[in-house]
Write an enzyme that holds these catalytic residues in place. Structure first.
Site, PDB file in Angstrom:
ATOM      1  N   ASN A  80       0.876  -1.175   0.000  1.00  0.00           N
ATOM      2  CA  ASN A  80       0.000   0.000   0.000  1.00  0.00           C
ATOM      3  C   ASN A  80       0.915   1.227   0.000  1.00  0.00           C
ATOM      4  O   ASN A  80       1.471   1.579   1.036  1.00  0.00           O
ATOM      5  CB  ASN A  80      -0.897  -0.042   1.243  1.00  0.00           C
ATOM      6  N   TRP A  81       1.068   1.822  -1.160  1.00  0.00           N
ATOM      7  CA  TRP A  81       2.030   2.928  -1.295  1.00  0.00           C
ATOM      8  C   TRP A  81       1.494   4.226  -0.677  1.00  0.00           C
ATOM      9  O   TRP A  81       2.230   5.198  -0.559  1.00  0.00           O
ATOM     10  CB  TRP A  81       2.381   3.162  -2.763  1.00  0.00           C
ATOM     11  N   LYS A  82       0.216   4.234  -0.347  1.00  0.00           N
ATOM     12  CA  LYS A  82      -0.424   5.429   0.235  1.00  0.00           C
ATOM     13  C   LYS A  82      -0.156   6.662  -0.641  1.00  0.00           C
ATOM     14  O   LYS A  82      -0.045   6.540  -1.855  1.00  0.00           O
ATOM     15  CB  LYS A  82       0.028   5.618   1.681  1.00  0.00           C
TER      16      LYS A  82
ATOM     17  N   SER B 111       2.850  -2.302  10.314  1.00  0.00           N
ATOM     18  CA  SER B 111       4.274  -2.432  10.629  1.00  0.00           C
ATOM     19  C   SER B 111       4.881  -3.784  10.262  1.00  0.00           C
ATOM     20  O   SER B 111       5.785  -4.274  10.933  1.00  0.00           O
ATOM     21  CB  SER B 111       4.535  -2.105  12.102  1.00  0.00           C
TER      22      SER B 111
ATOM     23  N   GLU C 262      -6.004  -4.731  10.274  1.00  0.00           N
ATOM     24  CA  GLU C 262      -4.941  -3.761  10.532  1.00  0.00           C
ATOM     25  C   GLU C 262      -5.263  -2.992  11.817  1.00  0.00           C
ATOM     26  O   GLU C 262      -6.055  -2.032  11.781  1.00  0.00           O
ATOM     27  CB  GLU C 262      -4.838  -2.767   9.379  1.00  0.00           C
TER      28      GLU C 262
ATOM     29  N   HIS D  96      -9.762   1.418   4.430  1.00  0.00           N
ATOM     30  CA  HIS D  96      -8.504   1.547   5.176  1.00  0.00           C
ATOM     31  C   HIS D  96      -8.735   2.503   6.353  1.00  0.00           C
ATOM     32  O   HIS D  96      -9.496   3.470   6.234  1.00  0.00           O
ATOM     33  CB  HIS D  96      -7.398   2.082   4.266  1.00  0.00           C
TER      34      HIS D  96
ATOM     35  N   GLY E  95       2.629  -1.233   4.301  1.00  0.00           N
ATOM     36  CA  GLY E  95       2.701   0.182   3.956  1.00  0.00           C
ATOM     37  C   GLY E  95       4.142   0.613   3.747  1.00  0.00           C
ATOM     38  O   GLY E  95       4.723   0.445   2.673  1.00  0.00           O
ATOM     39  N   GLY E  96       4.747   1.167   4.801  1.00  0.00           N
ATOM     40  CA  GLY E  96       6.095   1.742   4.704  1.00  0.00           C
ATOM     41  C   GLY E  96       7.117   0.851   4.017  1.00  0.00           C
ATOM     42  O   GLY E  96       7.883   1.315   3.159  1.00  0.00           O
TER      43      GLY E  96
ATOM     44  N   GLU F 196      -7.092   4.846   7.499  1.00  0.00           N
ATOM     45  CA  GLU F 196      -6.819   6.265   7.202  1.00  0.00           C
ATOM     46  C   GLU F 196      -7.998   6.909   6.469  1.00  0.00           C
ATOM     47  O   GLU F 196      -8.271   8.088   6.640  1.00  0.00           O
ATOM     48  CB  GLU F 196      -5.499   6.381   6.414  1.00  0.00           C
TER      49      GLU F 196
HETATM   50  P1  PGA Z   1       2.514   0.164   7.638  1.00  0.00           P
HETATM   51  O1  PGA Z   1       1.099   0.439   6.945  1.00  0.00           O
HETATM   52  O2  PGA Z   1       3.028  -1.128   7.075  1.00  0.00           O
HETATM   53  O3  PGA Z   1       3.364   1.347   7.256  1.00  0.00           O
HETATM   54  O4  PGA Z   1       2.273   0.065   9.096  1.00  0.00           O
HETATM   55  C1  PGA Z   1       0.195  -0.615   6.700  1.00  0.00           C
HETATM   56  C2  PGA Z   1      -1.072  -0.065   6.095  1.00  0.00           C
HETATM   57  O5  PGA Z   1      -1.546   0.983   6.516  1.00  0.00           O
HETATM   58  O6  PGA Z   1      -1.652  -0.685   5.183  1.00  0.00           O
END
Ligand code: PGA
Length: 253
Positions: A12-14, A215, A170, A100, A236-237, A102
């Site tokens: 997930n590149w956000k 994470s 998540e 998600h 994500g990251g 967010e």
């Molecule tokens: P993260 O994000 O791996 O940076 O914690 C995961 C996500 O929000 O899908």
């Protein structure tokens, strides 16, 4: 006894990346995917909308699929700034993340809206990756299972099957923080999700992929993937660099 579902590792590149940066990452991943004789798991990158088209061109023909990070519930119309699931399908997407945390936090998305988005995704032939997860306060109050159970009940549409839907657990407090639940905590939630989905959707849902996200990194992927009822990861990251994403793909494969 049915076999475990084929794992899915989704990046997930956000809201990250320039055109040049996305092209570099996508071509790096495409090279790694091409170098494999067979892909160990399904691989997905969910990019920001402005790079869907160039990334699709770079990963087309590899084992990597393309996804988006949100969709509107309608197919078209007067919805300035939105993209429909049909539009995403048109530019090469086969998946879309919906609900998600967010989006739930920043845009006030409710479970029923997430459910409508999952329906829209399916209408367009996309597989929705439906996200659920508790906040830290909810976990501390001992409500994690109840919260996730309610989100799951209200966010998954009728007609959910293993082939038309993916679920991602998540925990909000684990996203982007470097903190993860213990293996037992992840197992408790995933086992509960598996039974709840089984009760509602029947035996086929044994094969519905339940991803863990929050994470995930190359150092903890192996342990997370070994947990029963964890069928992949939403990353994500660590998905923003081929050097950190690919070891996770290999750990889940
Ligand atoms: P993260 O994000 O791996 O940076 O914690 C995961 C996500 O929000 O899908």
């Amino acid at each position: 006894m049915t076999s475990a579902p084929r794992p899915l590792v989704a990046g997930n590149w956000k809201m990250n990346g320039t055109l040049a940066g996305a092209a570099e990452l996508a071509s790096g991943l495409a090279k790694l995917a091409d170098a494999q004789s067979s892909s160990p798991c399904d691989i997905l990158v969910c990019t920001p909308a402005h790079v869907l088209v160039p990334v699709f061109d770079l990963i087309r023909g590899t084992s990597i699929s393309l996804g988006a990070q949100d969709c509107h519930v309608e197919a078209s119309g007067a919805h300035t700034g939105d993209l429909s699931a049909e539009m995403l399908q048109d530019v090469g997407c086969s998946y879309v993340i919906v609900g998600h945390s967010e989006r739930r936090t920043n845009h006030g998305e409710t479970d029923s809206q997430v459910c409508e988005k999952a329906v829209a995704a399916r209408r367009a032939g996309l597989i929705p990756v439906v996200c659920v997860g508790e906040t830290e306060a909810q976990r501390d109050a001992g409500e994690a299972l109840a919260i996730v159970g309610r989100q799951l009940a209200d966010s998954l549409p009728d007609g959910t099957t293993a082939s038309n839907t993916v679920v991602a657990y998540e925990p909000v407090w684990a996203i982007g923080t470097g903190r993860t639940p213990t293996s037992e905590e992840i197992a408790d939630v995933h086992d509960a999700m598996r039974s709840q989905i089984g009760e509602r959707f029947g035996a086929d849902s044994e094969q519905l992929r339940l991803l863990y996200g929050g994470s995930v990194n190359p150092g903890n992927a192996q342990e997370i993937m070994s947990i029963t009822n964890v069928d992949g990861g939403l990353v994500g990251g660590a998905s923003l660099k081929a050097e950190t994403f690919w070891p996770i793909v290999e750990a889940f494969g």
